[in-house]
Design a protein around this motif. Sequence first.
Motif, PDB file in Angstrom:
ATOM      1  N   ASP B  93       0.818  -1.221   0.000  1.00 26.46           N
ATOM      2  CA  ASP B  93       0.000   0.000   0.000  1.00 26.46           C
ATOM      3  C   ASP B  93       0.847   1.265   0.000  1.00 26.46           C
ATOM      4  O   ASP B  93       0.444   2.284  -0.545  1.00 26.46           O
ATOM      5  CB  ASP B  93      -1.014  -0.009   1.159  1.00 26.46           C
ATOM      6  CG  ASP B  93      -0.410  -0.398   2.483  1.00 26.46           C
ATOM      7  OD1 ASP B  93       0.061  -1.552   2.608  1.00 26.46           O
ATOM      8  OD2 ASP B  93      -0.376   0.449   3.398  1.00 26.46           O
ATOM      9  N   VAL B  96       1.632   1.757  -3.556  1.00 24.61           N
ATOM     10  CA  VAL B  96       0.426   2.191  -4.259  1.00 24.61           C
ATOM     11  C   VAL B  96       0.154   3.669  -3.982  1.00 24.61           C
ATOM     12  O   VAL B  96      -0.177   4.432  -4.888  1.00 24.61           O
ATOM     13  CB  VAL B  96      -0.776   1.298  -3.843  1.00 24.61           C
ATOM     14  CG1 VAL B  96      -2.092   1.900  -4.305  1.00 24.61           C
ATOM     15  CG2 VAL B  96      -0.605  -0.098  -4.421  1.00 24.61           C
ATOM     16  N   ASN B  97       0.365   4.062  -2.735  1.00 23.76           N
ATOM     17  CA  ASN B  97       0.135   5.463  -2.396  1.00 23.76           C
ATOM     18  C   ASN B  97       1.161   6.403  -3.024  1.00 23.76           C
ATOM     19  O   ASN B  97       0.913   7.597  -3.129  1.00 23.76           O
ATOM     20  CB  ASN B  97       0.097   5.645  -0.878  1.00 23.76           C
ATOM     21  CG  ASN B  97      -1.178   5.068  -0.290  1.00 23.76           C
ATOM     22  OD1 ASN B  97      -2.220   5.086  -0.945  1.00 23.76           O
ATOM     23  ND2 ASN B  97      -1.102   4.535   0.912  1.00 23.76           N
ATOM     24  N   VAL B 102      -1.838  -1.409 -10.426  1.00 26.81           N
ATOM     25  CA  VAL B 102      -1.694  -2.667 -11.175  1.00 26.81           C
ATOM     26  C   VAL B 102      -3.053  -3.215 -11.589  1.00 26.81           C
ATOM     27  O   VAL B 102      -4.018  -3.175 -10.836  1.00 26.81           O
ATOM     28  CB  VAL B 102      -0.886  -3.718 -10.351  1.00 26.81           C
ATOM     29  CG1 VAL B 102      -1.598  -4.072  -9.054  1.00 26.81           C
ATOM     30  CG2 VAL B 102      -0.649  -4.994 -11.158  1.00 26.81           C
ATOM     31  N   VAL B 103      -3.094  -3.690 -12.819  1.00 25.47           N
ATOM     32  CA  VAL B 103      -4.245  -4.456 -13.302  1.00 25.47           C
ATOM     33  C   VAL B 103      -3.808  -5.915 -13.258  1.00 25.47           C
ATOM     34  O   VAL B 103      -2.896  -6.330 -13.971  1.00 25.47           O
ATOM     35  CB  VAL B 103      -4.630  -4.019 -14.734  1.00 25.47           C
ATOM     36  CG1 VAL B 103      -5.585  -5.018 -15.363  1.00 25.47           C
ATOM     37  CG2 VAL B 103      -5.263  -2.641 -14.704  1.00 25.47           C
ATOM     38  N   ILE B 118     -14.614  -1.493  -3.284  1.00 29.11           N
ATOM     39  CA  ILE B 118     -13.234  -1.290  -3.732  1.00 29.11           C
ATOM     40  C   ILE B 118     -13.105   0.032  -4.469  1.00 29.11           C
ATOM     41  O   ILE B 118     -12.113   0.741  -4.343  1.00 29.11           O
ATOM     42  CB  ILE B 118     -12.767  -2.469  -4.607  1.00 29.11           C
ATOM     43  CG1 ILE B 118     -12.868  -3.746  -3.773  1.00 29.11           C
ATOM     44  CG2 ILE B 118     -11.355  -2.227  -5.111  1.00 29.11           C
ATOM     45  CD1 ILE B 118     -12.117  -4.903  -4.311  1.00 29.11           C
ATOM     46  N   LEU B 121     -12.661   2.520  -1.942  1.00 30.86           N
ATOM     47  CA  LEU B 121     -11.319   2.405  -1.372  1.00 30.86           C
ATOM     48  C   LEU B 121     -10.299   3.108  -2.268  1.00 30.86           C
ATOM     49  O   LEU B 121      -9.457   3.876  -1.808  1.00 30.86           O
ATOM     50  CB  LEU B 121     -10.989   0.911  -1.257  1.00 30.86           C
ATOM     51  CG  LEU B 121      -9.722   0.508  -0.565  1.00 30.86           C
ATOM     52  CD1 LEU B 121      -9.779   0.911   0.893  1.00 30.86           C
ATOM     53  CD2 LEU B 121      -9.550  -1.005  -0.669  1.00 30.86           C
ATOM     54  N   LYS B 124     -10.626   6.804  -1.849  1.00 35.28           N
ATOM     55  CA  LYS B 124     -10.772   7.399  -0.517  1.00 35.28           C
ATOM     56  C   LYS B 124      -9.785   8.530  -0.215  1.00 35.28           C
ATOM     57  O   LYS B 124     -10.076   9.380   0.606  1.00 35.28           O
ATOM     58  CB  LYS B 124     -10.712   6.333   0.564  1.00 35.28           C
ATOM     59  CG  LYS B 124      -9.317   5.883   0.926  1.00 35.28           C
ATOM     60  CD  LYS B 124      -9.324   4.882   2.059  1.00 35.28           C
ATOM     61  CE  LYS B 124      -7.928   4.303   2.168  1.00 35.28           C
ATOM     62  NZ  LYS B 124      -7.803   3.280   3.159  1.00 35.28           N
ATOM     63  N   ARG B 125      -8.662   8.517  -0.898  1.00 32.90           N
ATOM     64  CA  ARG B 125      -7.710   9.585  -0.617  1.00 32.90           C
ATOM     65  C   ARG B 125      -7.869  10.765  -1.565  1.00 32.90           C
ATOM     66  O   ARG B 125      -6.996  11.595  -1.724  1.00 32.90           O
ATOM     67  CB  ARG B 125      -6.294   9.025  -0.667  1.00 32.90           C
ATOM     68  CG  ARG B 125      -5.995   8.195   0.559  1.00 32.90           C
ATOM     69  CD  ARG B 125      -4.672   7.502   0.497  1.00 32.90           C
ATOM     70  NE  ARG B 125      -4.534   6.617   1.627  1.00 32.90           N
ATOM     71  CZ  ARG B 125      -4.967   5.371   1.669  1.00 32.90           C
ATOM     72  NH1 ARG B 125      -5.555   4.855   0.623  1.00 32.90           N
ATOM     73  NH2 ARG B 125      -4.813   4.628   2.746  1.00 32.90           N
ATOM     74  N   SER B 163     -13.602  -4.733 -14.770  1.00 36.56           N
ATOM     75  CA  SER B 163     -13.687  -4.282 -13.378  1.00 36.56           C
ATOM     76  C   SER B 163     -12.311  -3.818 -12.891  1.00 36.56           C
ATOM     77  O   SER B 163     -12.191  -2.807 -12.200  1.00 36.56           O
ATOM     78  CB  SER B 163     -14.252  -5.425 -12.526  1.00 36.56           C
ATOM     79  OG  SER B 163     -13.515  -5.629 -11.360  1.00 36.56           O
ATOM     80  N   GLU B 164     -11.256  -4.538 -13.263  1.00 37.93           N
ATOM     81  CA  GLU B 164      -9.903  -4.142 -12.889  1.00 37.93           C
ATOM     82  C   GLU B 164      -9.572  -2.757 -13.432  1.00 37.93           C
ATOM     83  O   GLU B 164      -9.014  -1.916 -12.733  1.00 37.93           O
ATOM     84  CB  GLU B 164      -8.876  -5.147 -13.448  1.00 37.93           C
ATOM     85  CG  GLU B 164      -8.794  -6.461 -12.721  1.00 37.93           C
ATOM     86  CD  GLU B 164      -8.207  -6.288 -11.335  1.00 37.93           C
ATOM     87  OE1 GLU B 164      -8.996  -6.422 -10.380  1.00 37.93           O
ATOM     88  OE2 GLU B 164      -7.009  -6.022 -11.188  1.00 37.93           O
ATOM     89  N   GLN B 167     -11.388  -0.017 -11.594  1.00 40.46           N
ATOM     90  CA  GLN B 167     -10.775   0.257 -10.292  1.00 40.46           C
ATOM     91  C   GLN B 167      -9.507   1.092 -10.440  1.00 40.46           C
ATOM     92  O   GLN B 167      -9.269   2.047  -9.702  1.00 40.46           O
ATOM     93  CB  GLN B 167     -10.409  -1.057  -9.592  1.00 40.46           C
ATOM     94  CG  GLN B 167     -11.593  -1.897  -9.186  1.00 40.46           C
ATOM     95  CD  GLN B 167     -11.137  -3.253  -8.672  1.00 40.46           C
ATOM     96  OE1 GLN B 167     -10.165  -3.361  -7.925  1.00 40.46           O
ATOM     97  NE2 GLN B 167     -11.819  -4.300  -9.079  1.00 40.46           N
ATOM     98  N   ILE B 168      -8.690   0.697 -11.411  1.00 36.81           N
ATOM     99  CA  ILE B 168      -7.394   1.360 -11.559  1.00 36.81           C
ATOM    100  C   ILE B 168      -7.568   2.792 -12.066  1.00 36.81           C
ATOM    101  O   ILE B 168      -6.807   3.686 -11.693  1.00 36.81           O
ATOM    102  CB  ILE B 168      -6.473   0.511 -12.476  1.00 36.81           C
ATOM    103  CG1 ILE B 168      -5.046   0.681 -12.017  1.00 36.81           C
ATOM    104  CG2 ILE B 168      -6.590   0.829 -13.929  1.00 36.81           C
ATOM    105  CD1 ILE B 168      -4.772   0.116 -10.683  1.00 36.81           C
ATOM    106  N   GLN B 171      -8.384   4.834  -9.193  1.00 38.83           N
ATOM    107  CA  GLN B 171      -7.192   4.980  -8.347  1.00 38.83           C
ATOM    108  C   GLN B 171      -6.235   6.014  -8.940  1.00 38.83           C
ATOM    109  O   GLN B 171      -5.534   6.698  -8.231  1.00 38.83           O
ATOM    110  CB  GLN B 171      -6.521   3.610  -8.252  1.00 38.83           C
ATOM    111  CG  GLN B 171      -5.641   3.421  -7.053  1.00 38.83           C
ATOM    112  CD  GLN B 171      -5.134   1.979  -7.015  1.00 38.83           C
ATOM    113  OE1 GLN B 171      -5.869   1.026  -7.249  1.00 38.83           O
ATOM    114  NE2 GLN B 171      -3.865   1.813  -6.744  1.00 38.83           N
TER     115      GLN B 171
END
Lengths: 394, 277
Positions: B93, B96-97, B102-103, B118, B121, B124-125, B163-164, B167-168, B171
């Motif tokens: 993490d 990641v931050n 990553v997919v 997710i 998530l 969230k930042r 879906s991946e 999400q990415i 992010q």
Amino acid sequence: MKGTKNELDLDPSEFTEGDDCQPEIKSLNELSPEMKEELRRVGLMVEAEQSAGTYLQQDQSVSFCQERSANVEVMPIQAALDKHEWLGREYSWNVVPRDLDQYTEDAAKVEKVQGYFIRSLAGHIEKAPVQTCLYMRGGGSKQVVHNIIIAEEGSEMNIVTGCAAQHGISRALHEGISEFYVKKNAKITFTMIHEWEEGIEVRPRSAIYLEEGAQFINNYVILKPVKAIQSNPIAYLKGDNSRVLFQTMVFGKEKSYIDVGSRAILDGRNTSAEMITRAIATDASTIIARGLITGNGDNAKGHLECRGMILSNDARIDSIPELDASNTEVDITHEAAVGKIAQEEIQYLQARGATEDEATSMIINGFLSFDFSELPPEIAKETQRIIDITMDAS
Amino acid sequence: MIPEAIEATKLKEKQTMLHIENLTVSVGNGGSRKAILKDLNLHISEGEVHVLFGPNGSGKSTLVSAILGLPGYNVERGTIKFKGQDITGMSIDERVNMGIGVVFQYPPAIRGIKLNDIANLALKRKSHEVATETRSLASRLNVDQFLQRDVNLGFSGGEKKRSEVMQIMLQDPDFLLLDEPDSGVDVENVQLLGNELSEFLQREEIPNKRRKAGLIITHLGFMLNYIDTDRAHVMCEGNLLCSGKPKEILDAILENGFDKCVKTCLVNTQEQEVEQS
């Protein structure tokens, strides 16, 4: 040493009878703020306005009982036995036999047994929940409860019952007899939240009788430590097309010994039973997850599913599914899986930005979730709200 | 200067995104410890997208795992630097931050965690309107109906990848690792995902305006029909044996297979070494 079965065998006479002289209250608002908070955690709407009725019993005293809807009767069992002469004759000690074991025998002997009587009237559908709470205060004593719940033909109701005990209470016994009668095309949704203390021994004995087209949905949640629980309700699906769903969510903590399950006897034609259990065992807890489906009637269908997550080497999960078929036209299945928390799932959530701790807690919370897709939306929402409160508090 | 040279100069001004130096990574422990990546070097700058080819078992996914910091991938030697900082000892993490995303090739199904959880998530930042962004992305990637479902549970190959990618994109990482984004995906979905990823990686921008960087791992190369890439590498037995222009390398692989491509590369590399010495 991990718990053994013998620990569950108690002599009820070792416990004194609970206090039956606690004062009655006129409104839940008279309760102390701490008590209100405890009751909220087990699902009680302390304001009580949105409920269809409320029953609160502390030890052996009925503290509060209120009917708020014309669709349901809610009253203490003794008052109901006085009011309805048929109740004692046809329903009391009928689906649960007096001589089942030492606990039922003990409960049958108690003269001033307390408990609730809840009955939804024929053809009436009550959306608001009836709420009940059984609260224990007296260390060394026993709380003996006899409940009778009847859903008359074509009626529906939703009962939320919370069980709790005063913080720090010493060893005490809860004996709860519950007899459910679901008449033709009636439906009961029964959600029970247990939030006992480490000293409490819990021995509920419940049975459900279902007529034609009747439905019984049972949600059971226990997330806080307890001394020992042994509960294995049995549903008799006598009427054709009747169905039961048992959803159980168990979080075993500290030295809790939790032996829970459900049984369904599918006698009628086209009857069905579904049992879904999610169990997490941590610390030195033991969880025994039982399930029995007996398929006798033509075209009876049953499915039993148990998923367990074990988070400590001192903990134990024992899944005991039983399928018993006596007819070529039945279809009953089970699946069970017990394992540790999947590292791969934690890493996946970390890769989406969660810390390891956040990821673990997300997975545990997600694992302990019910599938509400089959419940009516308003009941699903209410039940989820209660579970969320309980989860947040634990 | 010729245009290519001008471009090259501009690229040099860009910040280093990923810098891997002499990286040796093993898996397993004790006697069964086995080196999978051997003395590997890779440099990717801001605005660059590289592609990594290689046969099955050559170590491509191990490289992704090592960059992401998955436990069980032991860095024996060398360093992984991201934006100039050594990330070798960081948790997943933390990386990641810092801006790595990553997919996954095989994202796990998690019971009780919804795709929407997710999405929240991943967001969230951030400060922007969460629900709106999730909805519009979900609709573009055709995963609206999956938001309230347990993530990856019962999803088809294409659904998992969509879906991946959703999400990415929520992010919004600066550096994107794509592990076999085209495997198990039908032609239609490759096109949809390829176009979305190309836009996300700012490939439509002129080179010196691009900021996002990426590494695409593939052994099929279908995704490259939709995403323009800057440089390709061929991995073989845990090392990059060959690097060059993506089109040329892919053509060589398609024509001759990995073995021949690598052999040709080895010859070239040896020739270069001879020339240099």
